[in-house]
Design an enzyme around this catalytic site. Structure first.
Site, short mmCIF file in Angstrom:
data_model
loop_
_atom_site.label_atom_id
_atom_site.label_comp_id
_atom_site.label_asym_id
_atom_site.label_seq_id
_atom_site.Cartn_x
_atom_site.Cartn_y
_atom_site.Cartn_z
N ARG A 91 0.86 -1.17 0.00
CA ARG A 91 0.00 0.00 0.00
C ARG A 91 0.90 1.23 0.00
O ARG A 91 1.75 1.38 0.89
CB ARG A 91 -0.88 0.02 1.24
CG ARG A 91 -1.67 1.30 1.31
CD ARG A 91 -2.39 1.44 2.62
NE ARG A 91 -3.11 2.69 2.64
CZ ARG A 91 -3.23 3.47 3.70
NH1 ARG A 91 -2.70 3.11 4.85
NH2 ARG A 91 -3.91 4.59 3.64
N LEU A 209 -15.00 5.53 7.15
CA LEU A 209 -14.83 6.17 8.46
C LEU A 209 -14.02 5.28 9.38
O LEU A 209 -14.55 4.33 9.98
CB LEU A 209 -16.22 6.44 9.08
CG LEU A 209 -17.25 7.13 8.17
CD1 LEU A 209 -18.62 7.16 8.84
CD2 LEU A 209 -16.78 8.54 7.83
N CYS A 284 -13.80 6.28 18.68
CA CYS A 284 -15.25 6.47 18.55
C CYS A 284 -16.04 5.72 19.63
O CYS A 284 -17.09 6.19 20.07
CB CYS A 284 -15.66 6.04 17.16
SG CYS A 284 -17.39 6.24 16.85
N ILE A 332 -15.65 2.75 12.02
CA ILE A 332 -16.82 3.47 12.51
C ILE A 332 -18.03 3.18 11.63
O ILE A 332 -19.11 2.85 12.13
CB ILE A 332 -16.53 4.99 12.56
CG1 ILE A 332 -15.39 5.28 13.55
CG2 ILE A 332 -17.78 5.77 12.92
CD1 ILE A 332 -14.92 6.73 13.56
N ASN A 335 -19.50 -0.26 12.27
CA ASN A 335 -19.92 -0.64 13.62
C ASN A 335 -20.81 0.34 14.37
O ASN A 335 -21.52 -0.05 15.29
CB ASN A 335 -18.68 -0.91 14.48
CG ASN A 335 -17.88 -2.08 13.96
OD1 ASN A 335 -18.39 -3.19 13.86
ND2 ASN A 335 -16.64 -1.84 13.58
N GLU A 385 -9.41 -3.74 1.93
CA GLU A 385 -8.35 -3.17 1.12
C GLU A 385 -7.29 -4.20 0.77
O GLU A 385 -6.72 -4.20 -0.31
CB GLU A 385 -7.72 -1.98 1.86
CG GLU A 385 -8.69 -0.82 1.99
CD GLU A 385 -8.30 0.17 3.07
OE1 GLU A 385 -7.68 1.18 2.74
OE2 GLU A 385 -8.63 -0.07 4.25
P1 ADP Z 1 -7.93 2.59 10.71
O1 ADP Z 1 -8.31 3.83 10.00
O2 ADP Z 1 -6.79 2.77 11.66
O3 ADP Z 1 -7.84 1.37 9.83
P2 ADP Z 1 -10.44 1.43 11.65
O4 ADP Z 1 -11.06 1.36 10.29
O5 ADP Z 1 -10.14 0.16 12.34
O6 ADP Z 1 -9.16 2.35 11.70
O7 ADP Z 1 -11.44 2.29 12.57
C1 ADP Z 1 -11.11 2.64 13.87
C2 ADP Z 1 -12.30 3.39 14.47
O8 ADP Z 1 -13.44 2.52 14.48
C3 ADP Z 1 -12.07 3.83 15.92
O9 ADP Z 1 -12.53 5.14 16.09
C4 ADP Z 1 -12.96 2.88 16.69
O10 ADP Z 1 -13.42 3.45 17.88
C5 ADP Z 1 -14.09 2.66 15.71
N1 ADP Z 1 -14.89 1.49 16.09
C6 ADP Z 1 -14.52 0.21 16.11
N2 ADP Z 1 -15.51 -0.58 16.64
C7 ADP Z 1 -16.53 0.26 16.96
C8 ADP Z 1 -17.83 0.11 17.55
N3 ADP Z 1 -18.28 -1.08 17.91
N4 ADP Z 1 -18.61 1.21 17.71
C9 ADP Z 1 -18.14 2.42 17.36
N5 ADP Z 1 -16.94 2.63 16.80
C10 ADP Z 1 -16.15 1.59 16.61
#
Ligand code: ADP
Length: 397
Positions: A91, A209, A284, A332, A335, A385
């Site tokens: 990447r 997100l 989040c 986000i 989830n 990805e």
């Molecule tokens: P990255 O951009 O580092 O790959 P991710 O796609 O894993 O990150 O997203 C991380 C975000 O997702 C964090 O803000 C985390 O709090 C949020 N997140 C993960 N699980 C949940 C959930 N069950 N409810 C709300 N937010 C969540």
């Protein structure tokens, strides 16, 4: 039958995410993260065949040591995996205007990624370190670069030009590029499939997100606008990034309030967003907990996040004219039923109505439409990805 496996590498300045993916089925055989590079507690953790393991890499270890560990310890413990590796997919964050799709890495591509590093000083040098380390550790395997910016190269000029003297674009490439292209590409294709439509005739607004975040308008399978700019700082409220703000704030901070440019840079990238608004956390889940408990900072963070996101989504009806679906993805997006609901409530003018049951079901790997039957479609599609990187790599060798 031999599978065609690809080692997918995502190098950050102090970490390396890796995975071994079947480029045809998308099955993940190994995934892991090496982190805390150049520190005493540099370490690596990985998951293979359902087992989680971890190890110390040794004080000061970095990309090279992590890759050596992946080859000599993890893959050596499972030779059949190593034998089936056909390529390495990297990447790379910034491909500038030079790379509109993934490419096989040769000396010219390494030089090209170096040239783009001025636009992504935090990200591209790490990818280059990873490419060189992988060349040293994996010798003969072909390597492929997959660019976060490539998918957005289809944006028209009126979407990517900044309204500043155009000499800066011509001479220094200062324009909007966008990021997360691999994710926006993947979920927009999956959305077309879920809607039983031809990609070329599908218009979607994709919201990626995660810790970083961006929204993209995808018309007929092509990105026509996206919220990140020359760098990932522009656009949405993110975990620690401010997103859009009046650039004159920077002059005010430096000229009148005594901040240095380094401090402002750090503040806007690392201390802002959900963290700056909540004064508590960039995560989040923590923001949602705080909101449920009535914490004022977390409530503000959530409201600003959702309002700004909804405004972006609404604005992307302009280039699309017809919207077949809004797609939520990333940690986000996949989830947080709460954030999805709040965003769609802001967009009620377009007719969106959340189906609470479906919205709750589309979490933790669940997916699908989250709006009521007979109303405009919003859906959740988990991103992948690594699979795009693996299949691009296979396609190029
Ligand atoms: P990255 O951009 O580092 O790959 P991710 O796609 O894993 O990150 O997203 C991380 C975000 O997702 C964090 O803000 C985390 O709090 C949020 N997140 C993960 N699980 C949940 C959930 N069950 N409810 C709300 N937010 C969540």
């Amino acid at each position: 039958m031999m599978s065609k496996l690809v080692l997918v590498l995502n190098c950050g300045s102090s970490s390396l995410k890796f995975a071994v993916i079947d480029a045809q089925s998308g099955d993940e055989h190994l995934s892991g993260l090496a982190e805390c590079f150049n520190l005493v507690d540099a370490r690596i953790k990985w998951k293979m065949d359902g087992n989680k393991e971890q190890a110390e890499l040794g004080a000061g270890a970095a990309h090279r040591e992590a890759l050596d560990f992946i080859v000599n310890t993890i893959l050596a413990s499972k030779p059949e995996l190593k034998e089936q590796l056909v390529a390495i997919g990297h990447r790379v964050v910034h491909g500038g205007e030079k790379y509109t799709k993934s490419v096989l890495i040769d000396d010219a591509v390494v030089a090209g990624i170096e040239q783009c590093a001025s636009l992504a000083p935090l990200h591209n040098p790490a990818a280059l370190i990873g490419i060189r380390a992988a060349q040293a550790s994996f010798g003969a395997l072909p390597q492929v670069a997959v660019f976060d910016t490539a998918f957005h190269q289809s944006m028209p000029k009126h979407a990517y030009a900044y309204a500043i003297p155009q000499k800066l674009y011509r001479e220094h490439g200062i324009r909007r590029y966008g990021m997360h292209g691999t994710s926006h590409l993947f979920v927009s294709r999956e959305a077309a499939q879920a809607l039983s439509k031809d990609v070329n005739d599908t218009n979607v607004i994709t919201c990626h997100l995660g810790n970083g975040g961006s929204v993209t308008a995808v018309r007929g399978g092509k990105s026509v606008d996206t919220s990140m700019g020359m760098t990932p700082l522009e656009g949405l409220v993110m975990g620690t990034r401010s997103g859009d703000l009046d650039p004159a704030i920077i002059f005010h901070l430096v000229d009148n309030l005594g901040y240095t440019l380094d401090e402002v840079n750090n503040m806007l990238n690392k201390q802002s967003g959900l963290l700056g608004l909540s004064e508590l956390t960039n995560d989040c889940r923590g923001i949602e907990e705080g909101f449920e408990e009535g914490n004022k900072g977390c409530t503000l963070a959530l409201e600003v996040f959702c309002y700004r996101l909804a405004k972006y989504v609404a604005s992307y009806t302009v280039p699309l004219k017809r919207v077949d679906a809004i797609v939520f993805t990333g940690g986000i997006g996949e989830n947080s039923d709460l954030i999805r609901k709040k965003v769609l409530e802001h967009l009620a003018i377009f007719g969106y109505q959340v189906d609470d049951e479906k919205n709750l079901a589309a979490r933790f790997g669940g997916e699908g439409v989250i709006t009521k039957d007979g109303t405009p479609v919003a859906m959740v599609i988990p991103t992948n990805e690594e699979f795009v990187i693996a299949s691009d790599a296979l396609g190029l060798i």
